[in-house]
Design a protein around this motif. Structure first.
Motif, PDB file in Angstrom:
ATOM      1  N   THR A 292     -85.147  54.422  96.418  1.00  0.00           N
ATOM      2  CA  THR A 292     -85.661  53.054  96.360  1.00  0.00           C
ATOM      3  C   THR A 292     -84.537  52.065  96.089  1.00  0.00           C
ATOM      4  OG1 THR A 292     -86.149  53.289  93.997  1.00  0.00           O
ATOM      5  CG2 THR A 292     -87.934  53.787  95.552  1.00  0.00           C
ATOM      6  N   TYR A 293     -83.359  52.567  95.737  1.00  0.00           N
ATOM      7  CA  TYR A 293     -82.219  51.713  95.414  1.00  0.00           C
ATOM      8  C   TYR A 293     -81.363  51.444  96.652  1.00  0.00           C
ATOM      9  CZ  TYR A 293     -83.754  53.245  90.860  1.00  0.00           C
ATOM     10  OH  TYR A 293     -84.525  53.529  89.772  1.00  0.00           O
ATOM     11  N   ASN A 294     -80.535  50.416  96.539  1.00  0.00           N
ATOM     12  CA  ASN A 294     -79.682  50.019  97.655  1.00  0.00           C
ATOM     13  C   ASN A 294     -78.255  50.466  97.389  1.00  0.00           C
ATOM     14  OD1 ASN A 294     -78.759  48.788 100.011  1.00  0.00           O
ATOM     15  ND2 ASN A 294     -78.368  46.853  98.969  1.00  0.00           N
ATOM     16  N   TRP A 295     -77.776  51.448  98.138  1.00  0.00           N
ATOM     17  CA  TRP A 295     -76.403  51.905  97.975  1.00  0.00           C
ATOM     18  C   TRP A 295     -75.494  51.174  98.961  1.00  0.00           C
ATOM     19  CZ3 TRP A 295     -76.868  54.161  93.648  1.00  0.00           C
ATOM     20  CH2 TRP A 295     -77.940  55.004  93.360  1.00  0.00           C
ATOM     21  N   GLN A 296     -74.284  50.879  98.538  1.00  0.00           N
ATOM     22  CA  GLN A 296     -73.297  50.306  99.445  1.00  0.00           C
ATOM     23  C   GLN A 296     -72.938  51.350 100.504  1.00  0.00           C
ATOM     24  OE1 GLN A 296     -69.966  48.839  97.193  1.00  0.00           O
ATOM     25  NE2 GLN A 296     -71.225  47.458  95.950  1.00  0.00           N
ATOM     26  N   LEU A 297     -72.433  50.878 101.632  1.00  0.00           N
ATOM     27  CA  LEU A 297     -72.163  51.773 102.762  1.00  0.00           C
ATOM     28  C   LEU A 297     -71.263  52.941 102.353  1.00  0.00           C
ATOM     29  CD1 LEU A 297     -72.402  52.478 105.746  1.00  0.00           C
ATOM     30  CD2 LEU A 297     -70.477  50.933 106.193  1.00  0.00           C
ATOM     31  N   LYS A 298     -70.200  52.658 101.603  1.00  0.00           N
ATOM     32  CA  LYS A 298     -69.275  53.717 101.202  1.00  0.00           C
ATOM     33  C   LYS A 298     -69.979  54.728 100.297  1.00  0.00           C
ATOM     34  CE  LYS A 298     -64.641  54.424  99.280  1.00  0.00           C
ATOM     35  NZ  LYS A 298     -63.445  53.760  98.685  1.00  0.00           N
TER      36      LYS A 298
ATOM     37  N   SER B 190     -81.662  54.087 102.022  1.00  0.00           N
ATOM     38  CA  SER B 190     -81.727  53.188 100.877  1.00  0.00           C
ATOM     39  C   SER B 190     -82.933  52.261 101.010  1.00  0.00           C
ATOM     40  CB  SER B 190     -80.452  52.338 100.785  1.00  0.00           C
ATOM     41  OG  SER B 190     -79.332  53.146 100.552  1.00  0.00           O
ATOM     42  N   ASN B 191     -83.268  51.585  99.907  1.00  0.00           N
ATOM     43  CA  ASN B 191     -84.380  50.621  99.896  1.00  0.00           C
ATOM     44  C   ASN B 191     -85.680  51.226 100.437  1.00  0.00           C
ATOM     45  OD1 ASN B 191     -82.981  48.425  98.797  1.00  0.00           O
ATOM     46  ND2 ASN B 191     -82.114  47.895 100.786  1.00  0.00           N
ATOM     47  N   ALA B 192     -85.906  52.490 100.133  1.00  0.00           N
ATOM     48  CA  ALA B 192     -87.108  53.169 100.618  1.00  0.00           C
ATOM     49  C   ALA B 192     -88.288  52.898  99.677  1.00  0.00           C
ATOM     50  CB  ALA B 192     -86.860  54.662 100.728  1.00  0.00           C
ATOM     51  N   GLN B 193     -89.465  53.253 100.134  1.00  0.00           N
ATOM     52  CA  GLN B 193     -90.650  53.059  99.298  1.00  0.00           C
ATOM     53  C   GLN B 193     -90.674  54.036  98.133  1.00  0.00           C
ATOM     54  OE1 GLN B 193     -94.359  53.460 101.422  1.00  0.00           O
ATOM     55  NE2 GLN B 193     -95.603  52.728  99.691  1.00  0.00           N
ATOM     56  N   TYR B 194     -90.144  55.258  98.369  1.00  0.00           N
ATOM     57  CA  TYR B 194     -90.168  56.285  97.335  1.00  0.00           C
ATOM     58  C   TYR B 194     -88.805  56.959  97.198  1.00  0.00           C
ATOM     59  CZ  TYR B 194     -95.276  56.034  97.818  1.00  0.00           C
ATOM     60  OH  TYR B 194     -96.571  55.612  97.863  1.00  0.00           O
TER      61      TYR B 194
END
Length: 336
Positions: free
Chosen positions: A165-171, A186-190
């Protein structure tokens, strides 16, 4: 207060020591004071989620590693899971290990809840973390699950995909994909791990059948002890918190999840001067503000498990001394 077993916390300190970070300095940095005996600095048997989050955040900053939870998860051992580790290691295959995880979770989980979903070709283990968990808690758990299964089956085993559910940077995302050897979303529902359903029947590596039998007996003894000693209201609260919707949430269903009769559950709650209805109402009240304004009131009412709109309106009036519509209008005016 949400807590977790001390071994989850102390294993972070063990890892930090390998990175030349002094344990005393780490505990002082997060103002830690959860000791059985402060003079000997003996840790309490259960540590607050607040301290667990703080230590993980401290490690991220000190080691300058935004994926610290990932590094920690890679080095997991089944022993680090305590009773759950015994249950997993004594399983014959992945299917039985997942069932052990779900059974254990229903009794003692306090910071998150595991779910298992199975389709014809794909299986999914989903982790519904408590809202207070930071991303490092989730990252550690997800990575640890894959790491342990690789240890017990094959180091080359890989999921089909992993979602956060979190947003990871590309690297960071590329680094995760390299280790997991699968796409990472990233940015998934679960937060979940998807893998081929065929993995479920793969046999675990076992060095000694007698040792595994002993592990299972020990885990059952400790789990029975935890079940009898644990705070029943906290377990009910955790089950309610883990549900994405409170529709059809009732005393019978929660009692079944805890492997007790409804009457037993009522009796044990009564000893704490509580009822199931009170705990359900508290959970509804804690959710309602975040739902209002984001969807129609009828949908909010359904998600909270009310049988009709009027019942929801009466409950909301009891909680906030105004109607849901008036509450929404007041929030809009305050934001202007």
């Amino acid at each position: 207060m949400h807590t977790l077993a001390v071994h989850y916390f102390s294993s972070i300190l063990d890892y930090l020591q390998t990175q030349d970070v002094d344990n005393k300095a780490a505990l002082n940095a997060i103002s830690f004071n959860e000791y059985v005996n402060k003079s000997s600095q003996q840790l309490a048997p259960r540590i607050s989620l607040q301290s667990y989050n703080a230590l993980l955040s401290f490690a991220c900053t000190t080691l300058n590693n935004p994926l610290f939870g990932f590094e920690l998860g890679k080095h997991i051992r089944t022993a680090d899971y305590g009773v759950l580790g015994y249950l997993i290691e004594s399983s014959d295959n992945l299917s039985n290990a997942i069932q052990a995880l779900l059974n254990y979770d229903s009794l003692v989980a306090d910071i998150g809840k595991a779910q298992f979903l199975l389709n014809s070709d794909t299986a999914t283990v989903r982790w519904l973390a408590h809202p207070s968990c930071n991303e490092q808690v989730v990252l550690r758990n997800m990575t640890a699950w894959v790491s342990v299964i690789r240890q017990l089956i094959s180091s080359s085993l890989s999921p089909s995909s992993i979602s956060f559910t979190y947003n990871w940077q590309l690297k960071q995302q590329q680094h995760l994909e390299s280790w997991f050897a699968c796409p990472v979303k990233s940015n998934a529902q679960y937060n979940q791990i998807n893998f081929p359903s065929g993995y479920l029947t793969l046999a675990f590596k076992t060095d000694n059948a007698v040792i595994n039998k002993t592990f299972k007996q020990l885990s059952e003894q400790q789990l029975t002890s935890l079940k009898s000693q644990g705070c029943i209201s906290e377990k009910v609260k955790q089950l309610l918190t883990a549900k994405t919707t409170l529709q059809n949430c009732n005393l019978l269903g929660i009692a079944n999840a805890l492997n007790v009769t409804p009457r037993t559950l009522q009796r044990r709650l009564k000893k704490q001067s509580l009822t199931f209805a009170q705990l359900l109402e508290k959970e509804r009240k804690s959710r309602v503000v975040n739902l209002l304004g984001n969807m129609p009131l009828t949908e909010v009412s359904n998600i909270l498990g009310f049988t009709d709109q009027s019942s929801f309106n009466r409950a909301f009036m009891r909680w906030h001394n105004c109607s849901p519509l008036k509450f929404i209008k007041g929030n809009i005016q305050n934001q202007k």
